[in-house]
Design a protein around this motif. Structure first.
Motif, PDB file in Angstrom:
ATOM      1  N   ARG A  44      31.152  28.543  44.686  1.00  0.00           N
ATOM      2  CA  ARG A  44      30.595  29.627  43.869  1.00  0.00           C
ATOM      3  C   ARG A  44      31.541  29.991  42.723  1.00  0.00           C
ATOM      4  NH1 ARG A  44      27.935  33.343  41.536  1.00  0.00           N
ATOM      5  NH2 ARG A  44      28.324  35.551  41.850  1.00  0.00           N
ATOM      6  N   ILE A  45      32.833  30.060  43.011  1.00  0.00           N
ATOM      7  CA  ILE A  45      33.808  30.377  41.959  1.00  0.00           C
ATOM      8  C   ILE A  45      33.817  29.274  40.897  1.00  0.00           C
ATOM      9  CG2 ILE A  45      36.260  30.679  41.444  1.00  0.00           C
ATOM     10  CD1 ILE A  45      36.586  31.898  44.187  1.00  0.00           C
ATOM     11  N   ILE A 100      40.219  36.312  49.489  1.00  0.00           N
ATOM     12  CA  ILE A 100      41.059  37.106  48.582  1.00  0.00           C
ATOM     13  C   ILE A 100      40.993  36.513  47.170  1.00  0.00           C
ATOM     14  CG2 ILE A 100      43.453  37.722  48.034  1.00  0.00           C
ATOM     15  CD1 ILE A 100      43.904  37.985  51.067  1.00  0.00           C
ATOM     16  N   HIS A 101      41.141  35.200  47.078  1.00  0.00           N
ATOM     17  CA  HIS A 101      41.052  34.541  45.769  1.00  0.00           C
ATOM     18  C   HIS A 101      39.663  34.751  45.152  1.00  0.00           C
ATOM     19  CE1 HIS A 101      41.507  31.618  42.592  1.00  0.00           C
ATOM     20  NE2 HIS A 101      40.448  30.948  43.030  1.00  0.00           N
ATOM     21  N   ASP A 106      36.241  36.906  41.063  1.00  0.00           N
ATOM     22  CA  ASP A 106      34.917  37.440  40.759  1.00  0.00           C
ATOM     23  C   ASP A 106      35.014  38.778  40.022  1.00  0.00           C
ATOM     24  OD1 ASP A 106      32.051  37.157  40.958  1.00  0.00           O
ATOM     25  OD2 ASP A 106      32.099  38.814  42.399  1.00  0.00           O
ATOM     26  N   ILE A 107      35.896  39.628  40.467  1.00  0.00           N
ATOM     27  CA  ILE A 107      36.045  40.936  39.816  1.00  0.00           C
ATOM     28  C   ILE A 107      36.568  40.757  38.391  1.00  0.00           C
ATOM     29  CG2 ILE A 107      37.372  43.080  39.853  1.00  0.00           C
ATOM     30  CD1 ILE A 107      37.089  42.969  42.948  1.00  0.00           C
ATOM     31  N   ARG A 108      37.550  39.882  38.215  1.00  0.00           N
ATOM     32  CA  ARG A 108      38.069  39.646  36.862  1.00  0.00           C
ATOM     33  C   ARG A 108      37.026  39.001  35.958  1.00  0.00           C
ATOM     34  NH1 ARG A 108      44.192  37.438  37.766  1.00  0.00           N
ATOM     35  NH2 ARG A 108      45.076  39.428  38.398  1.00  0.00           N
ATOM     36  N   HIS A 109      36.207  38.130  36.530  1.00  0.00           N
ATOM     37  CA  HIS A 109      35.188  37.442  35.723  1.00  0.00           C
ATOM     38  C   HIS A 109      34.188  38.435  35.148  1.00  0.00           C
ATOM     39  CE1 HIS A 109      32.459  34.294  34.428  1.00  0.00           C
ATOM     40  NE2 HIS A 109      31.478  34.921  35.041  1.00  0.00           N
ATOM     41  N   TYR A 110      33.788  39.408  35.929  1.00  0.00           N
ATOM     42  CA  TYR A 110      32.784  40.356  35.446  1.00  0.00           C
ATOM     43  C   TYR A 110      33.406  41.565  34.754  1.00  0.00           C
ATOM     44  CZ  TYR A 110      29.189  37.680  37.698  1.00  0.00           C
ATOM     45  OH  TYR A 110      28.333  36.675  38.040  1.00  0.00           O
ATOM     46  N   GLN A 111      34.728  41.715  34.784  1.00  0.00           N
ATOM     47  CA  GLN A 111      35.367  42.825  34.076  1.00  0.00           C
ATOM     48  C   GLN A 111      35.671  42.506  32.629  1.00  0.00           C
ATOM     49  OE1 GLN A 111      38.920  44.019  36.050  1.00  0.00           O
ATOM     50  NE2 GLN A 111      37.958  45.740  37.072  1.00  0.00           N
ATOM     51  N   LYS A 112      36.066  41.274  32.336  1.00  0.00           N
ATOM     52  CA  LYS A 112      36.509  40.973  30.975  1.00  0.00           C
ATOM     53  C   LYS A 112      35.333  41.004  30.017  1.00  0.00           C
ATOM     54  CE  LYS A 112      36.302  35.968  31.359  1.00  0.00           C
ATOM     55  NZ  LYS A 112      37.038  34.756  31.300  1.00  0.00           N
ATOM     56  N   PRO A 113      35.554  41.549  28.818  1.00  0.00           N
ATOM     57  CA  PRO A 113      34.462  41.611  27.842  1.00  0.00           C
ATOM     58  C   PRO A 113      34.147  40.225  27.301  1.00  0.00           C
ATOM     59  CG  PRO A 113      36.488  42.387  26.868  1.00  0.00           C
ATOM     60  CD  PRO A 113      36.775  42.146  28.335  1.00  0.00           C
TER      61      PRO A 113
END
Length: 188
Positions: A44-45, A100-101, A106-113
């Motif tokens: 998925r990643i 954890i990875h 996933d959080i970083r992928h959807y946070q960055k503009p």
């Protein structure tokens, strides 16, 4: 009429409920199977981020899960072997490390503009556009960039050129004087 056209469609961010559900399923997939299906989370990643490192990590986790499954199944009849001391911690590492990875990625992928496909925003270092016929002005340094603003230089004052209509009128007057003189000579 002419121009760059439309840019490629920007991927939209899924709703928060969908993101939480997918995160819980992917983390549960790795934890509840004790690391044997952690490769699904890594897949998925890799599909989501499309980076070479993520694909390498996916193939490594898949190879480790298959190797651990085969070796533990082969030596399951022995009570204690060296294999248990190697592959059980490896599976435990997959069961804990992959979620954890995954959560961090996933959080970083959807946070960055997301960068826009085409942005007409002007740069602070380019000269502003002026309407046609206006004299260009020197660009000024924006305040706060470490340079003092440059005051505009006074333009030399030149006398405005004689309008074209006055020049044409003077030439027509000369021509009519010339024609009158020419006709006067012909009448004699």
């Amino acid at each position: 009429m002419h121009g760059h056209g439309y840019g490629p469609p920007q991927p939209t961010r899924p709703s928060t409920a969908v993101l939480v559900t997918v995160r819980v399923l992917c983390v549960g997939l790795a934890l509840l199977t004790f690391g044997l299906l952690a490769w699904g989370t890594m897949l998925r990643i890799a599909i989501m981020r499309r980076r070479r490192l993520d694909w390498v990590l996916f193939w490594i986790s898949l190879a480790l899960a298959i190797a651990a499954f085969v070796i533990i199944g082969e030596f399951a009849e022995d009570e204690t072997t060296a294999v248990d001391f190697v592959f059980l911690p490896l599976l435990l590492g997959l069961a804990i490390g992959v979620p954890i990875h995954y959560l961090v990625a996933d959080i970083r992928h959807y946070q960055k503009p997301r960068p826009a496909a085409w942005s007409p925003a002007p740069s602070p270092y380019t000269a502003p556009t002026v309407p046609y016929g206006m004299p260009p002005q020197a660009p000024q340094t924006p305040p706060g960039y470490g340079y003092p603003p440059v005051p505009p230089q006074p333009q030399p004052t030149a006398h405005p050129p004689q309008p074209r209509i006055d020049q044409v009128r003077a030439e027509l007057d000369e021509l009519s004087d010339y024609l009158r003189r020419d006709r006067g000579e012909q009448d004699r």
